[in-house]
Design an enzyme around this catalytic site. Structure first.
Site, mmCIF file in Angstrom:
data_model
loop_
_atom_site.group_PDB
_atom_site.id
_atom_site.type_symbol
_atom_site.label_atom_id
_atom_site.label_comp_id
_atom_site.label_asym_id
_atom_site.label_seq_id
_atom_site.Cartn_x
_atom_site.Cartn_y
_atom_site.Cartn_z
ATOM 1 N N LYS A 107 134.650 -3.418 -4.562
ATOM 2 C CA LYS A 107 135.926 -2.701 -4.470
ATOM 3 C C LYS A 107 136.600 -2.645 -5.827
ATOM 4 O O LYS A 107 136.388 -3.521 -6.670
ATOM 5 C CB LYS A 107 136.866 -3.449 -3.506
ATOM 6 C CG LYS A 107 136.505 -3.354 -2.044
ATOM 7 C CD LYS A 107 137.533 -4.094 -1.189
ATOM 8 C CE LYS A 107 137.184 -4.022 0.283
ATOM 9 N NZ LYS A 107 137.234 -2.663 0.852
ATOM 10 N N ASP A 137 130.129 -2.474 1.432
ATOM 11 C CA ASP A 137 131.542 -2.654 1.771
ATOM 12 C C ASP A 137 131.820 -2.295 3.234
ATOM 13 O O ASP A 137 132.914 -2.556 3.738
ATOM 14 C CB ASP A 137 132.409 -1.814 0.824
ATOM 15 C CG ASP A 137 133.852 -2.259 0.800
ATOM 16 O OD1 ASP A 137 134.152 -3.339 1.359
ATOM 17 O OD2 ASP A 137 134.685 -1.533 0.222
ATOM 18 N N GLU A 150 130.936 -3.855 5.767
ATOM 19 C CA GLU A 150 130.352 -5.112 6.246
ATOM 20 C C GLU A 150 130.890 -5.533 7.605
ATOM 21 O O GLU A 150 130.215 -6.232 8.359
ATOM 22 C CB GLU A 150 130.612 -6.226 5.218
ATOM 23 C CG GLU A 150 131.971 -6.932 5.315
ATOM 24 C CD GLU A 150 133.176 -6.029 5.070
ATOM 25 O OE1 GLU A 150 132.988 -4.948 4.501
ATOM 26 O OE2 GLU A 150 134.301 -6.407 5.465
ATOM 27 N N ARG A 169 131.474 -3.859 10.365
ATOM 28 C CA ARG A 169 130.692 -3.352 11.503
ATOM 29 C C ARG A 169 129.364 -4.103 11.629
ATOM 30 O O ARG A 169 128.824 -4.232 12.724
ATOM 31 C CB ARG A 169 130.496 -1.830 11.368
ATOM 32 C CG ARG A 169 129.728 -1.392 10.156
ATOM 33 C CD ARG A 169 129.975 0.060 9.792
ATOM 34 N NE ARG A 169 131.280 0.257 9.148
ATOM 35 C CZ ARG A 169 131.743 1.432 8.739
ATOM 36 N NH1 ARG A 169 131.033 2.527 8.894
ATOM 37 N NH2 ARG A 169 132.927 1.515 8.171
HETATM 38 N N1 BES Z 1 138.021 -4.469 5.072
HETATM 39 C C1 BES Z 1 137.795 -3.119 4.741
HETATM 40 C C2 BES Z 1 138.797 -2.158 5.374
HETATM 41 C C3 BES Z 1 140.232 -2.285 4.955
HETATM 42 C C4 BES Z 1 140.752 -1.457 3.987
HETATM 43 C C5 BES Z 1 141.071 -3.191 5.574
HETATM 44 C C6 BES Z 1 142.086 -1.556 3.641
HETATM 45 C C7 BES Z 1 142.412 -3.295 5.217
HETATM 46 C C8 BES Z 1 142.916 -2.474 4.261
HETATM 47 C C9 BES Z 1 136.409 -2.694 5.198
HETATM 48 O O1 BES Z 1 135.432 -3.666 5.170
HETATM 49 C C10 BES Z 1 135.943 -1.624 4.269
HETATM 50 O O2 BES Z 1 135.756 -1.899 3.125
HETATM 51 N N2 BES Z 1 135.755 -0.398 4.777
HETATM 52 C C11 BES Z 1 135.319 0.696 4.003
HETATM 53 C C12 BES Z 1 134.142 1.311 4.688
HETATM 54 C C13 BES Z 1 133.427 2.345 3.856
HETATM 55 C C14 BES Z 1 132.743 1.681 2.699
HETATM 56 C C15 BES Z 1 132.418 3.060 4.713
HETATM 57 C C16 BES Z 1 136.463 1.690 3.916
HETATM 58 O O3 BES Z 1 137.152 1.914 4.917
HETATM 59 O O4 BES Z 1 136.697 2.210 2.837
HETATM 60 ZN ZN ZN Z 2 136.139 -5.605 5.386
HETATM 61 MN MN MN Z 3 134.515 -3.855 3.289
#
Ligand code: BES
Ligand code: ZN
Ligand code: MN
Length: 499
Positions: free
Chosen positions: A277, A347, A349, A351
């Site tokens: 990230k 990222d 992860e 799911r």
């Molecule tokens: N933990 C994050 C989602 C998240 C984002 C929670 C902001 C709280 C605040 C999750 O694991 C994630 O990184 N999701 C990605 C998925 C993508 C890579 C397909 C996302 O939503 O960007």
């Molecule tokens: Zn996450």
């Molecule tokens: Mn993530």
């Protein structure tokens, strides 16, 4: 905190502070006319001079100067009557409670005028008021070596305006249980990731379930290997902290009766892994175990509310870190259900670990499955921090979840999983892939999870927005960890049991 319904006139009530909610454009409520008289018309005067207008969450404290047994009267704006619902009532009282306890008020009495109690059923109002004040007692704590001020708590709540409603007294008790279970886990969500690893998570849960009658089992990495939980283990590979899976059982129903499984995402820190990230806001990813914590909170509440149903809480927990051992985009892993998964983005992860949690629920004989996770930035962009995004495969269960959210005073909105979206998770090389096109991200995640529920009634709750309130623009919701989902799931257990 103690809470009770009080059958005393406001002008005779003894408290550190009386909270008097008033709508925009309203004059002194009939219930407070005698109090106003004792205060020499101070409330009337403030209203007449427009120094208090009743705007939503407006707060004006008034010293009673010994003219009433209570020390302060606090006018609390409720905004426009048509806009008040149980969510806003809770939030207004939560905000007021926060201010009062920071001012050192410990004994608080909430006056509920007819204009307010008429907006919903007595039980719902009683629970909302109790929860509002109960939730205001949450203190994020501080790791500063020189704390700024001593923290006080509201330890006695009285509610005037609902006596005579027998079931409302029971609703107050429920509200207390639900608020305390919520607060308990809000602190966990707030904890820094170095102080809240999967191992610490397990320790906290062990402490919390002591004496509750809940049964706790913890799966270790060896167990995961034996059960071939390749998706959870894949995410855990990059971290030096051993993964765990928390399994909490509540047996309130018949053996042959329904079993509700609650599966929560317990990522104690989400760096993104190799698909790392950006640095901006990455510190917020300490809260990526909000779904797992909510499951524990719900189980703690359920243990006290005692619905006649079996519930199993499942929380896979690990860090998501980059390292020489970490999974890489393009890797293919096999989950415990036997499906092969192509990892497009490390990222995505949540799911992955949930898929093994859900498979575990299926193998345990779950008849209804609810998973909850801070799963996608996509839902946070869509709904903001205001609402839970819900997805499902079974309209009757979705209806119960919607009803649960209403009871809980949490906003929840359903989003689609139309068959038109099928194909989004098709992989060239494996059964499915964990990420895809840059749109419909929350739906994609839901489609992925649906692959593991074995066709059973299922609802997925995406709390990536609602688990944490940080929008300075939103003055109507308290900031910080919210405990989103705890009360929704606790109510759902009750509604399913009553079916
Ligand atoms: N933990 C994050 C989602 C998240 C984002 C929670 C902001 C709280 C605040 C999750 O694991 C994630 O990184 N999701 C990605 C998925 C993508 C890579 C397909 C996302 O939503 O960007
Ligand atoms: Zn996450
Ligand atoms: Mn993530």
């Amino acid at each position: 905190m103690q809470a009770r319904l009080l059958n005393t006139a406001p002008e005779k009530a003894e408290a550190d502070a009386l909270i008097l909610p008033i709508f925009e454009g309203q004059s002194v409520p009939a219930e407070a006319v005698a109090l106003d008289k004792k205060l020499k018309g101070a409330i009337t005067q403030l209203l007449a001079d427009d120094e208090f207008r009743g705007k939503f969450m407006e707060l004006v404290p008034l010293h009673n100067l010994g003219n009433a047994p209570s020390k302060w009267t606090v006018l609390l704006g409720l905004g426009k009557p048509a806009e008040l619902d149980l969510v806003r009532l809770r939030n207004a009282l939560q905000a007021a409670g926060r201010v009062l306890r920071k001012r050192g008020h410990r004994r608080v009495t909430v006056i509920l005028p007819k204009a307010v109690t008429a907006t919903a059923g007595a039980d719902d109002i009683a629970r909302a008021a109790t929860e509002g004040i109960g939730l205001s007692n949450f203190d994020a704590g501080s790791l500063k070596t020189r704390p700024e001020q001593a923290v006080t708590e509201i330890d006695a709540l009285s509610i005037i305006g609902l006596n005579g409603e027998k079931s409302a007294a029971a609703a107050v008790k429920d509200g207390l249980v639900l608020a305390e279970a919520t607060n308990r886990i809000r602190g966990w969500v707030n904890a820094p990731a170095n102080a809240f690893t999967p191992t610490v998570f397990v320790e906290k849960v062990k402490e919390a379930v002591k004496g509750t009658g809940l049964d706790l089992k913890v799966l270790e990495v060896d167990d995961m290997r034996r059960l071939k939980m390749g998706a959870l283990l894949a995410v855990a590979r990059g971290s030096d902290e051993p993964a765990k899976m928390i399994v909490i059982r509540y047996g309130g129903g018949r053996k042959s009766g329904p079993t509700l499984a609650l599966v929560g995402k317990g990522i104690t820190f989400d760096s993104g892994g190799i698909s790392i990230k950006p640095a901006l806001n990455m510190e917020m990813m300490k809260s990526d175990m909000g779904g797992g914590a909510a499951v524990v909170g719900a189980m703690l509440a359920i243990a006290q509310l005692k619905p006649k149903i079996n519930v199993i809480g499942i929380v896979p927990t690990t860090e998501n870190m980059p390292s020489g051992k970490a999974i890489k985009p393009g890797d293919v892993v096999t989950g415990s259900g036997g499906k092969t998964i192509e990892i497009i983005n490390t990222d995505a992860e949540g799911r992955l670990i949930l898929s093994d949690g859900i498979t575990y629920a299926v193998n345990e004989g779950a008849t209804h499955i609810v998973d909850i996770a801070t799963l996608t930035g996509s839902i946070a962009r869509t709904l903001g921090p205001l609402a839970i995004g819900a997805f499902g495969n079974n309209p009757p269960l979705m209806d119960l979840v919607r009803r649960s959210a209403e009871l809980a005073g949490e906003r929840l909105w359903e989003l689609p999983t139309w068959a038109d979206y099928d194909g989004l998770i098709d992989s060239e090389i494996a059964d499915i892939k964990n990420a895809t096109v840059p749109w419909a991200g929350a739906t994609t995640a839901a489609l992925f999870l649906r692959e593991f529920v074995d066709g059973r009634p299922w609802v997925h709750l995406d709390i990536a927005g609602s688990a944490w309130q940080d929008a300075a623009e939103l003055k109507t919701v308290p900031r910080g960890p919210t405990g989103s989902g705890v009360r929704v799931m606790a109510h759902l257990a009750q509604l399913l049991a009553d079916q």
